[in-house]
Design a protein around this motif. Structure first.
Motif, mmCIF file in Angstrom:
data_model
loop_
_atom_site.group_PDB
_atom_site.id
_atom_site.type_symbol
_atom_site.label_atom_id
_atom_site.label_comp_id
_atom_site.label_asym_id
_atom_site.label_seq_id
_atom_site.Cartn_x
_atom_site.Cartn_y
_atom_site.Cartn_z
ATOM 1 N N ALA A 36 0.942 -1.186 0.125
ATOM 2 C CA ALA A 36 -0.006 -0.262 -0.035
ATOM 3 C C ALA A 36 0.870 1.262 -0.124
ATOM 4 N N GLU A 37 2.233 1.110 0.376
ATOM 5 C CA GLU A 37 2.999 2.093 0.551
ATOM 6 C C GLU A 37 3.780 2.594 -1.032
ATOM 7 N N GLY A 38 3.573 1.427 -1.557
ATOM 8 C CA GLY A 38 4.352 1.331 -3.039
ATOM 9 C C GLY A 38 5.443 0.696 -2.923
ATOM 10 N N ALA A 39 5.898 0.134 -4.118
ATOM 11 C CA ALA A 39 7.251 -0.722 -4.327
ATOM 12 C C ALA A 39 7.403 -0.751 -5.914
ATOM 13 N N ASP A 40 8.617 -1.098 -6.187
ATOM 14 C CA ASP A 40 9.066 -1.137 -7.480
ATOM 15 C C ASP A 40 9.237 -2.599 -7.987
ATOM 16 N N VAL A 41 9.636 -3.321 -7.064
ATOM 17 C CA VAL A 41 9.864 -4.810 -7.327
ATOM 18 C C VAL A 41 9.552 -5.848 -6.103
ATOM 19 N N ILE A 42 9.152 -6.858 -6.289
ATOM 20 C CA ILE A 42 8.965 -7.666 -5.226
ATOM 21 C C ILE A 42 9.980 -9.069 -5.345
ATOM 22 N N VAL A 43 10.920 -9.078 -4.427
ATOM 23 C CA VAL A 43 11.892 -10.406 -4.582
ATOM 24 C C VAL A 43 11.466 -11.551 -3.516
ATOM 25 N N ALA A 44 11.182 -12.474 -3.931
ATOM 26 C CA ALA A 44 10.580 -13.638 -3.128
ATOM 27 C C ALA A 44 11.616 -14.623 -2.992
ATOM 28 N N GLN A 45 11.718 -15.198 -1.862
ATOM 29 C CA GLN A 45 13.080 -16.374 -1.630
ATOM 30 C C GLN A 45 12.664 -17.576 -1.594
ATOM 31 N N CYS A 46 11.371 -18.006 -1.846
ATOM 32 C CA CYS A 46 10.763 -19.287 -1.976
ATOM 33 C C CYS A 46 9.365 -19.334 -2.860
ATOM 34 N N PRO A 47 8.932 -20.380 -3.326
ATOM 35 C CA PRO A 47 7.643 -20.292 -3.885
ATOM 36 C C PRO A 47 6.647 -19.835 -3.211
ATOM 37 N N LEU A 48 6.395 -20.436 -1.960
ATOM 38 C CA LEU A 48 5.350 -19.921 -0.923
ATOM 39 C C LEU A 48 5.302 -18.350 -1.058
ATOM 40 N N SER A 49 6.438 -17.631 -0.714
ATOM 41 C CA SER A 49 6.338 -16.439 -0.646
ATOM 42 C C SER A 49 6.192 -15.589 -2.058
ATOM 43 N N ALA A 50 6.562 -16.352 -3.189
ATOM 44 C CA ALA A 50 6.367 -15.800 -4.525
ATOM 45 C C ALA A 50 4.962 -15.850 -4.700
ATOM 46 N N ARG A 51 4.322 -16.830 -4.371
ATOM 47 C CA ARG A 51 2.746 -17.125 -4.733
ATOM 48 C C ARG A 51 1.945 -16.090 -3.908
ATOM 49 N N ALA A 52 2.305 -15.772 -2.536
ATOM 50 C CA ALA A 52 2.038 -14.802 -1.585
ATOM 51 C C ALA A 52 2.115 -13.491 -2.354
ATOM 52 N N ALA A 53 3.225 -13.253 -3.093
ATOM 53 C CA ALA A 53 3.347 -11.861 -3.687
ATOM 54 C C ALA A 53 2.362 -11.771 -4.814
ATOM 55 N N ILE A 54 2.283 -12.612 -5.593
ATOM 56 C CA ILE A 54 1.436 -12.770 -6.828
ATOM 57 C C ILE A 54 -0.057 -12.521 -6.482
ATOM 58 N N ASP A 55 -0.615 -13.289 -5.503
ATOM 59 C CA ASP A 55 -1.657 -13.075 -4.995
ATOM 60 C C ASP A 55 -1.963 -11.644 -4.237
ATOM 61 N N ALA A 56 -0.989 -11.163 -3.367
ATOM 62 C CA ALA A 56 -1.159 -9.947 -3.040
ATOM 63 C C ALA A 56 -1.240 -8.652 -4.068
ATOM 64 N N ARG A 57 -0.320 -9.116 -5.167
ATOM 65 C CA ARG A 57 -0.465 -8.048 -6.301
ATOM 66 C C ARG A 57 -1.827 -8.131 -6.986
ATOM 67 N N GLU A 58 -2.266 -9.195 -7.070
ATOM 68 C CA GLU A 58 -3.623 -9.305 -7.956
ATOM 69 C C GLU A 58 -4.694 -8.577 -6.797
ATOM 70 N N ASN A 59 -4.621 -8.959 -5.536
ATOM 71 C CA ASN A 59 -5.832 -8.402 -4.877
ATOM 72 C C ASN A 59 -5.692 -6.977 -4.741
ATOM 73 N N LEU A 60 -4.722 -6.311 -5.019
ATOM 74 C CA LEU A 60 -4.338 -4.789 -4.783
ATOM 75 C C LEU A 60 -4.639 -4.079 -6.250
ATOM 76 N N ARG A 61 -4.506 -5.137 -7.161
ATOM 77 C CA ARG A 61 -4.678 -4.621 -8.777
ATOM 78 C C ARG A 61 -3.334 -3.735 -8.914
ATOM 79 N N LEU A 62 -2.366 -4.380 -8.750
ATOM 80 C CA LEU A 62 -1.169 -3.601 -8.982
ATOM 81 C C LEU A 62 -0.411 -4.401 -10.084
#
Length: 351
Positions: free
Chosen positions: A68-94
């Motif tokens: 919500a504060e803004g970000a240029d890129v998300i770097v995930a360190q495992c598949p679980l975190s990457a999936r969470a990042a994809i979901d969060a991005r979609e939920n916020l329509r980013l």
């Protein structure tokens, strides 16, 4: 890995925040506490699945708050975190890009199974599919060795949208003094002793059992040699039994888990790595940074590092006699060891 990356980015002038399951609400603490207190005692597979489910949920919630504060890129360190990042991005329509660093050798599913923490073909296959879906959904995959990319993309047939290889890295400044000083006397070795050191969890894949057999052959050449084993793990008792069997109790030191690895490396004469399977072991770079001569079994992604670290020696577990012969110049001559260590420091760009 995450802390090192964040530190490096901060030093380079970039803003980098670490989002973890515990970086937000404290409500997740009792949920995660169920695993060590209850589930691990009852069923290791349930424990693994519980951890994965709530890890992803906690990261997703905490990440959405941070995005919500803004970000240029998300770097995930495992598949679980990457999936969470994809979901969060979609939920916020980013449209924030999601990059995943692939640290596993072939799959997390195989690693869980090999450790006895995942039983049953159904759970195993579901985890493999989950990994494949994530690897093909993120915007970019970063592998920490060419060997890993070959294993994941070619052997498993997974086609990432985009991928690259970036070896693990570490600061060019040692943190040896941050945990206090340590001397040879503190760990029961003499200044004149030839000291070999190995760092890693004590488990079958790391092959400390085979290392003890190699060290026994080294002791035939250098009777006063000492071996420091830094780390702990499920195979410790088996390795300790092998030490007793080969009558090496006075020559092998079990130092357990330590936070002053850099300081311990500075006390040794030679770093030996005998693992049967590795991706991109950070400790080889730590040893090179310490100016320590390196000898390692060329397994997995290790040959890439050995080629880059000029002066390193290959060890071959199936040929102990030949391995000792290759080690002999380093065992017999301190000047040769120092020259090899200096070559590696220069090859790593630390001078």
């Amino acid at each position: 890995h995450t802390r090192m990356l964040a530190t490096g980015l901060h030093e380079a002038g970039a803003i980098c925040d670490i989002v973890s399951p515990f970086s937000g609400s404290r409500k997740w603490i009792p949920i995660f506490a169920v695993r060590p207190l209850v589930l691990k005692r009852i069923n290791k597979t349930w424990s693994t699945l519980w951890h994965r489910r709530w890890h992803m949920a906690a990261v997703r919630e905490n990440l959405q708050q941070r995005l919500a504060e803004g970000a240029d890129v998300i770097v995930a360190q495992c598949p679980l975190s990457a999936r969470a990042a994809i979901d969060a991005r979609e939920n916020l329509r980013l449209k924030t890009p999601v990059v995943m660093v692939c640290h596993f050798n072939e799959s997390e599913a195989s690693e869980y199974r090999d450790k006895g923490e995942l039983h049953g073909s159904r759970h195993y296959q579901r985890m493999l599919k989950f990994e494949a879906d994530v690897l093909q959904s993120v915007d970019r995959v970063i592998y920490v060795s060419n060997w890993a990319r070959q294993n994941v993309e070619a052997a498993r047939g997974i086609r990432a949208r985009s991928s690259a290889v970036i070896w693990n890295g570490l600061s060019d400044r040692s943190t040896a003094g941050e945990s206090g000083s340590v001397s040879r006397r503190d760990i029961g070795i003499k200044d004149e002793d030839l000291v070999l050191i190995n760092v890693g969890s004590i488990e079958p894949r790391k092959n400390q059992l085979g290392l003890i057999e190699l060290f026994a052959a080294v002791c035939d050449e250098v009777p006063g040699a000492k071996l420091l084993l830094v780390g702990d793990g499920p195979a410790r008792s088996e390795v300790a039994d092998k030490v007793v069997e080969l009558k090496l109790e006075d020559s092998v030191r079990f130092l357990g888990h330590r936070r002053d690895v850099a300081a311990l490396l500075s006390l040794a004469d030679l770093y030996v790595h005998y693992a049967l399977l590795e991706n991109c072991p950070l400790v080889l770079l730590e040893a090179a940074r310490a100016g320590l001569a390196v000898a390692a079994a060329p397994m997995g992604g290790v040959p890439e590092l050995l080629e880059a670290l000029e002066g390193s020696i290959e060890l071959h577990p199936a040929d102990i006699r030949g391995t000792v012969a290759r080690l002999r110049p380093l065992l017999e001559d301190a000047a040769t060891r120092r020259a090899a260590g200096l070559d590696q420091v220069q090859a790593a760009g630390l001078l």
